[in-house]
Design an enzyme around this catalytic site. Sequence first.
Site, mmCIF file in Angstrom:
data_model
loop_
_atom_site.group_PDB
_atom_site.id
_atom_site.type_symbol
_atom_site.label_atom_id
_atom_site.label_comp_id
_atom_site.label_asym_id
_atom_site.label_seq_id
_atom_site.Cartn_x
_atom_site.Cartn_y
_atom_site.Cartn_z
ATOM 1 C CB SER A 115 22.368 5.750 -3.906
ATOM 2 O OG SER A 115 22.071 4.678 -3.051
ATOM 3 C CB SER A 134 28.852 1.258 1.141
ATOM 4 O OG SER A 134 29.906 0.518 0.598
ATOM 5 C CG ASN A 193 23.514 -1.206 5.892
ATOM 6 O OD1 ASN A 193 22.507 -1.881 6.081
ATOM 7 N ND2 ASN A 193 24.661 -1.464 6.472
ATOM 8 C CE1 TYR A 194 24.315 5.208 4.824
ATOM 9 C CE2 TYR A 194 25.815 3.403 5.351
ATOM 10 C CZ TYR A 194 25.076 4.502 5.745
ATOM 11 O OH TYR A 194 25.084 4.881 7.049
ATOM 12 C CB ILE A 195 25.053 0.941 -3.017
ATOM 13 C CG1 ILE A 195 26.348 1.637 -2.586
ATOM 14 C CG2 ILE A 195 24.907 0.940 -4.528
ATOM 15 C CD1 ILE A 195 27.601 0.885 -2.981
#
Length: 770
Positions: free
Chosen positions: A524, A725, A728-730
């Site tokens: 992030s 991403s 799930n990640y940003i």
Amino acid sequence: MTKVVKEESSSDEDIPLARHSSSSTKPQTIKKKLDTPVKANKRNLSTVKKQRTTEASDDDDIPLARRRSATAKEQPIKEESSDDDDVPLAKRKPVVTQTKSLKRATPVKAESAPTNKKPKKEVKVEEDVYRWWEQEMENGAGDNGLDDNGIKWTQLSHNGVLFPPEYVPHGIQMKYDGKSVKLTPEAEEVASFFAALLESDHGANPTFQKNFFEDFQKVLAKSPKNPKMTSFEKCDFRPMWQKFELDKERKKQMTKEEKLKIKEERIAVEQSFIYANVDGRKEKIGNFRIEPPGLFRGRGDHPKTGRLKLRVYPEQITLNLSKDSKIPPALPGHKWGKIVHDQQATWLATWKENINDTSKYVFLSANSSWKGQSDMKKFDKARELKGHVDRIRKNYTNDLKDKLTETRQRATAMYLIDRLALRAGNEKGDEEADTVGCCSLRYEHITLESPNTVHFDFLGKDSIRYENSVQVETQVFKNLRLFQKQVGPGNAIFDRLTTTGLNKHLNNYMPGLSAKVFRTYNASFTCQQQLDKLTSKTDTIHDRILSFNRANREVAVLCNHQRAASKSHGQQMMKIADKLRATKYQRMKLRKQLFALDKSIKKRRPNLAVDESDLEDDWIKEYDIQTIEKEREKAKVKFDKQNDRLKSEGKAPLPKSELQDKLKKVDELKAQLDKERKTGKVEVAATMNVEKLLAKIEKLDERINATKIQATDKEENKEISLGTSKMNYIDPRIIVAWCRTYEVPMEKVYSKTLVEKFRWAETIPDDWKF
DNA sequence: AGCTAAACTTAGCAGTCATATA
DNA sequence: TATATGACTGCTAAGTTTAGCT
């Protein structure tokens, strides 16, 4: 190690990234990707990847200091705005706000029934959405009994799970030793599982074949009606495979109505399983379908791949429901294994699969409140890490020199997890594929090159290869060299470290801190920072989206999210390049006309005097030839078509001369093109004037630009998967804020499902920063 | 302390759907 | 109008984390 100066280096160093070398820099040009991963294929194939070359050296000397300043810089900015985002969910007062957003996408067209055009979009009534994020938090402390004690619901009801239909034998016989053999339905089903995969990678995988055949033999042995088979080689599943191919073909050939009917039937069956009732709210269920039997498709070198995955029956299933809800019917003649009322759990049903004896669950879908809340919690936790990360980095840097090996190993691992966004890396058993993460890295997974370069090469989650070369802090390098020496080949580098131990340590810094939080945090952080760096308000919308994709890509590279490049990638790139040249050619002609009309414009608008790049004479000649050919072809086709029509109407065909005339026109065009090439001049049409030409040129410029961007994007993206991403990640709030700032509609960067999943992120202030 | 298992997140693949293109 | 492609979704395997047990 070479010290290389990179422009704007200082702004770059904040990046916690492992591999930010790959993209960035020039917009709108197809970058020669000398320093970009080049991969033959996804996994296990040799790949050449040179990363993090140059600018790294700089930043490696003082990575923490730099990063610290970065975080320090940003921190104060947001502290305020985030105010309410930081309040734990637990403290929020649950309020059900049922907002009905009636989405009328397109008015339904008048019911002129069988027009082949399907209605553009059905009028979709959006379901009541529980906007849990819109609650006010007037409750000060955790006085809200429901939340903090892990109770997830008070009332939960649903209709259970949907089972796949029983097997219907098709009667197509496989061959054994050259002869067709009759099988019991059960055996036929298993044979069919394999037959369907005959032409896939699985079907050719020896482990898969062996495991399948063992299980197949067991099934055969269950009935004396089945023949004995002792050799896989003698099996011929081709007849079945052919049948399935035929089925597929038939399915494709079905009419629209038939397809629609099937779809409607499916939806009707699903109907009662789609939603659960959670505390009076309707919530969508993610996976209410029980996994059908089949052959286990383990990834990579999984020892059990190909094993028979058995059909699941209600007896194996446990349902989670509130006491007051009615128990849904099981399959006729069957009973549920167990009914529980576990209010701490968010699963609705669970069962054990027979391959690895692990649990499977039915959960709510990604846009449900439970998933949304835990997602928000996840990102808030990652954001919280920002306030601790300086101290953590300082400490582990100190610990790199600790006299206790255990501590030094832990510090070294933390460095890698933080710097490279590696996964924790739990230990794995013999019954699983041999893959590793940070804590389970073995001797052979790293190669050290003096003075401080570490080459990583190992298979990570899903057996995706991680290959990366990084310059690390001297102490990290020394430690790794020592650990390697101590443990020797074949052994874990961090032999005194476990993921549990690491996480326990991390938890001391911050409640809830574990290894994976670093991955989320770094992803992030990187995204926010790249978006800030790459986007500009003066950009066109296309450029902004390109910048977005670049930022996204940076994160995907960091996390090593891969995909196979499509086979036709090279061809596609060539096609785009050709399209680009054709547009440039057109533009050139317009410019020439312009100059013919107005000589002075060259002086007044010097940029129009510049010739189009990479437009070579040979190419132009070839292009003209093709143009003529196409025109001839077109004329002929049109002529034939017209005649066909006339004939069917019983009229006389057009005279041959008609075609001749047309072809003559094409010849004239050819002569004109030839002349243009020879003289370098283009004739100006009578209706043309300067204004019109300028407008046309501008249009073409836009098109050229768009094509260039398209090409760049495609090339840079060919083997990187952006979706994981993004999903799930940003932190979605980064994206929401960016979309607002740069006036990009969310739909340009999120698919419909992601927009729904991240609805909760839309409440932030415009200037929100991660 | 170490092990196991439950519960939940993350991940790529493989179908399906939508759309561009021939 | 049919086909090819890419985008999107569904599926389920493969991770992580934590709790509970011995």
